[in-house]
Design a protein around this motif. Structure first.
Motif: not given
Length: 464
Positions: A116-123
Motif C-alpha cells: 500500500a505504501a509503495a502504491i501511494l509512492a508510485g501514484t
C-alpha cells in the motif's frame, strides 16, 4: 478509473484503516479471550505478539516480493490472507488455533501495508505525495484512535469474536476494489532473497518467543537460552548475507545515511511507547481501575485521538519549519507524556489521565505519515516497497519486542496475573523506562537529522 489517484487513495486508505483496528481491538479483548478460552497469560499475549511478530518479520520479504512481482498483486494477496485469517479468528474455540491464525493475519498485514505504501509512492509525487502520506497517517491515527472504543462496543454488544470479524469484513470490501488499482513492479527482474528472508524471520520470531515465554518457563530455562542464542546467530547471519548481495532486501548502506537512520530511530522509539500502552493499558483499566471494556476503550481515545488531527498538521508545519524539527519535537513530546503518565494509580480518573495520554498522542500524531514520506523519499523509486519495508520493519520489530519486554516486566511484577498488587508498580517502571529511552532518542535523532541537513538538501526533496 484504474489509474485515477483518488481511487487509489480510497482503496489504500480502506485497507490501512483495518490493520490498526485489528491490533487495538484485540488488546481490548484480551481479558475476555482469556476467560472464554481458559487461557493463561502467555497464551493470551500471543494473540497480540503472534500478529505483530509475523507483521514485522515478513515486512522485508513482502516488500521485496512486491517490487519484483507487482505491488497490486502482493497487496491483493495480503488483503485476502488478512481477511481469511480474521474470519477464522472469529470462530476459533481454542487459544492455540487463535494464536496461529493471528500469526497468519500478520503475514497478510505485512504484504498489504508494504504494498500500500509503495502504491501511494508510485501514484503521487512531490507535494501531492506529502499530502497523500499525511492522509495515510491520519487514517492510521483513526484506526488507532477509534479501534479501542469500537472494540469495546463490539465486545459489550456481541463478544470478543466481533473484534476479529469486523476488520475481516472491511478487508473483503477492499479486495473487491483491488482491480481499480494500477500495477507496478521493479523494472529489472530479480530474485527473492530466501536465505535473508528465512534468517531474519526466524531470528525475530525466536527473539520474541524468548521474551514472551521467559517469565513462564524461567529465564534460565534451556528453551529460552537456546531461543535467544539462535536468534542472535540468525540475525548476525542475516546481516552477513545482506552485505554480500548486490540487491539486498534490507539495504544496510542506507543506515549510513544520517537522515534515514534518524527517521528509523524516531519511528522505532515512538511506536515502542504507543503500542505497548494500547496492549496493556486496557487490562489495567478493566482489572485494576474497574472500568468496563467499553469505558476502557473510550479512555484510550485520549491517547489516540490526537493521531487523527496532527498528521495533517505536521504536513502544514513542514511548509514553514524543517521536517527534522517536527520529528525531534514529536519524540521529545512523547518522552514528556510517558514520564507524566507515571501518575497512574488504581484510583485514577479519566481527568487525571487526560494530560499525559493526550501529550503522548500529540507527539505520535506529529510523526505519523511524515516519517513514512521521508523514508520512502530516501530510496530509489524502483525500490519504494523495499524502502517502506525497511522503516516499517524497524517500527514493527521495535514495537513487537517492546510488547514482549513490557509483558515480561508486568508478568514478573504481577506473578503472571496482570493485576494488583504489582500491576501499578510494574506499569510505572515501564513508563519511566520509556521516558528515559525516548529522552536519549530525542538527542540522537536531533544529531542525526542535523548532520543530514548539513550534508545536503535531501530533506526538501523528499518532503516536496
Amino acid at each position: 478509473m484504474r489509474n485515477h489517484p483518488a481511487i487509489v487513495l480510497v482503496v489504500v486508505l480502506l485497507s490501512t484503516l483495518s490493520l490498526p483496528v485489528s491490533l487495538t481491538g484485540a488488546s481490548v479483548a484480551l481479558p475476555d479471550i482469556g476467560r472464554d478460552l481458559d487461557a493463561g497469560l502467555a497464551g493470551v499475549q500471543w494473540v497480540i505478539n503472534g500478529y505483530n511478530a509475523t507483521f514485522a518479520s515478513f515486512m522485508l520479504a513482502t516488500g521485496a516480493l512486491a517490487d519484483l512481482f507487482g505491488r497490486r498483486r502482493v497487496f491483493a494477496t495480503g488483503v485476502a490472507i488478512f481477511a481469511g485469517a480474521g474470519l477464522l479468528a472469529a470462530v476459533a474455540d481454542d487459544i492455540l488455533l487463535l494464536d496461529v491464525v493471528r500469526a497468519l493475519a500478520g503475514v497478510g498485514a505485512a504484504a498489504a501495508a508494504t504494498s500500500a505504501a509503495a502504491i501511494l509512492a508510485g501514484t503521487f509525487h512531490g507535494a501531492a505525495r506529502t499530502r497523500a502520506f499525511s492522509v495515510f497517517g491520519t487514517t492510521i491515527g483513526v484506526g488507532l484512535a477509534f479501534g479501542p472504543s469500537i472494540a469495546g462496543l463490539l465486545i459489550d454488544t456481541f463478544s470478543w469474536r466481533a473484534v476479529f470479524a469486523a476488520p475481516a469484513i472491511a478487508a473483503l470490501l477492499v479486495l473487491a476494489l483491488v482491480p481499480l488499482l494500477p500495477e507496478s513492479r521493479q523494472s529489472q527482474a530479480g530474485r527473492v532473497d530466501w536465505v535473508g528472508t528465512v534468517s531474519f524471520t526466524a531470528g525475530l520470531l525466536l527473539l520474541i518467543f524468548g521474551f514472551v515465554q521467559g517469565p513462564e518457563f524461567g529465564w534460565a530455562d534451556l528453551r529460552i537460552v537456546a531461543a535467544f542464542a539462535a536468534a542472535v546467530a540468525l540475525l548476525v547471519s542475516f546481516v552477513r548475507v545482506q552485505r554480500r548481495r548486490a540487491e539486498p532486501m534490507f539495504d544496510l548502506a542506507l543506515l549510513a545515511n544520517p537522515q534515514f537512520l534518524g527517521i528509523c530511530l524516531a519511528a522505532a522509539t515512538i511506536i515502542s511507547v504507543l503500542v505497548p500502552l494500547l496492549v496493556y493499558l486496557p487490562s489495567y483499566l478493566t482489572t485494576v481501575v474497574g472500568l468496563s471494556s467499553g469505558a476502557a476503550g473510550a479512555t484510550l481515545i485520549l491517547l489516540t485521538a490526537p493521531t487523527v488531527v496532527f498528521p495533517l498538521l505536521s504536513g502544514v508545519l513542514t511548509r514553514v519549519v524543517p521536517a527534522s524539527l517536527v520529528i525531534v519535537v514529536s519524540v521529545a513530546t512523547v518522552a514528556v507524556g510517558a514520564a507524566w503518565a507515571t501518575v497512574l494509580a488504581p484510583t485514577s480518573s479519566t481527568a487525571a489521565l487526560a494530560g499525559p495520554l493526550l501529550t503522548i498522542g500529540v507527539g505520535i500524531g506529529l510523526s505519523i505519515g511524515l516519517l513514512d514520506a521521508l523514508a520512502i523519499g530516501s530510496v530509489a523509486p524502483h525500490r519504494a516497497a523495499t524502502g517502506a519495508g525497511m522503516i516499517n520493519t524497524a517500527r514493527l520489530a521495535s514495537e513487537t519486542i517492546a510488547i514482549a519486554v513490557v509483558g515480561a516486566v508486568l508478568a514478573s511484577a504481577t506473578g503472571g496475573r496482570l493485576a494488583d498488587p504489582g500491576f501499578t508498580g510494574g506499569l510505572r517502571t515501564v513508563l519511566w523506562s520509556m521516558a528515559g529511552v525516548l529522552a536519549c532518542a530525542t538527542v540522537a535523532t536531533a544529531v542525526l537529522l542535523r548532520r543530514a541537513r548539513t550534508a545536503g538538501p535531501a530533506e526538501k526533496v523528499t518532503t516536496g
